[in-house]
Design a protein around this motif. Sequence first.
Motif, short mmCIF file in Angstrom:
data_model
loop_
_atom_site.label_atom_id
_atom_site.label_comp_id
_atom_site.label_asym_id
_atom_site.label_seq_id
_atom_site.Cartn_x
_atom_site.Cartn_y
_atom_site.Cartn_z
N TYR A 146 66.24 21.04 63.26
CA TYR A 146 66.90 20.34 62.28
C TYR A 146 66.65 18.84 62.10
CZ TYR A 146 69.76 18.68 65.86
OH TYR A 146 70.35 17.86 67.02
N ARG A 157 72.45 23.41 58.46
CA ARG A 157 71.51 22.64 58.55
C ARG A 157 70.16 23.02 59.31
NH1 ARG A 157 72.15 18.37 54.91
NH2 ARG A 157 70.66 17.15 56.53
N ALA A 158 70.33 24.16 59.77
CA ALA A 158 69.37 24.74 60.74
C ALA A 158 68.31 25.26 60.08
CB ALA A 158 70.15 25.67 61.80
#
Length: 323
Positions: free
Chosen positions: A88, A106-107
Amino acid sequence: MPDQIVLLDAPGDVTQFRLQDQPLQAPGAGEIKIRHQAIGTNFLDIYHRKGLYALPSYPAVIGVEAAGVVEEVGGDVTGFSPGDRIAYGGPPAGAYSSTRIMPAERAIRLPDTVSAKAAASSLLKGMTAYMLLKKGCNVGDGSTVLIHAAAGGLGSILVRWAKSLGATVIGTVGSSEKAALAASYGADHLIVGRGADIVAEVKRLTDGNGVDVAYDGIGGDMLVKSIRAVRPFGTAITIGQAAGPIPPVAVEELRPGKSLSHPSIMAWCADVGRYRKAAEAAISAMERGIVCEIAAEYGLADVAKAHEEMETGRSAGSILLLP
């Protein structure tokens, strides 16, 4: 050894860092717990540490990119499972730790061909390069670009990516050793030395025209030089101030018809859709070999040394923290 976290007690120098054991945490709905394998460092971290870019409260945890393995998933998370390799970058800060809880959106999943160290050293810089080359100014075949610190972390990725797009690259470096590195990344022309007449050299190399776009992460009085090295109706892009604050720039410097841009990768990546598109472009570039060289590795306990090395500007590449 227990998990650890680096706290920044207040804005200031490296003495404001404090290492302590990290409390146990469990992910909530929509979140995952990541066990970091490598944490990237950036000049943005120095700006956060010094308070140039304010953080919401203190003690704070800085760091805006890392790679690792999903350790646990919270409720409603369907896209990830424990053991998945991810990376990330971007907001919010908080990467200087053994583990981290963060929103699953967000990964970014890592392909087998990209190591955790490569991702942690190159993801945010790759996203920045994508934004600068394709959004700030659409660089392509026939473009001529000026890249400062062409042997550095972001600079090396910009050189490689710009060359892959068919651009002619003029780079600046501080030493002959860094010139050799930048040349190996594909730079066509190199201006060597802190005292070099950059504007005159750029004009010589471009038959008096100037470059289409200049990328300036140096700051200080370099920005005016970058603007003067740009052709009429070209663009100067300021992306940092490693050499210190940028003094006011007279509007007359933008004649005839030059543009000045100050994009922010953190602001760009606040939008999840834009973030994921930029991150996927950066990972695709990594698979093509567009990566940042790793200059040094430190443990979390040596975070102060990592920052001190970054600030010297001597490192050609990225500095990693390894939990």
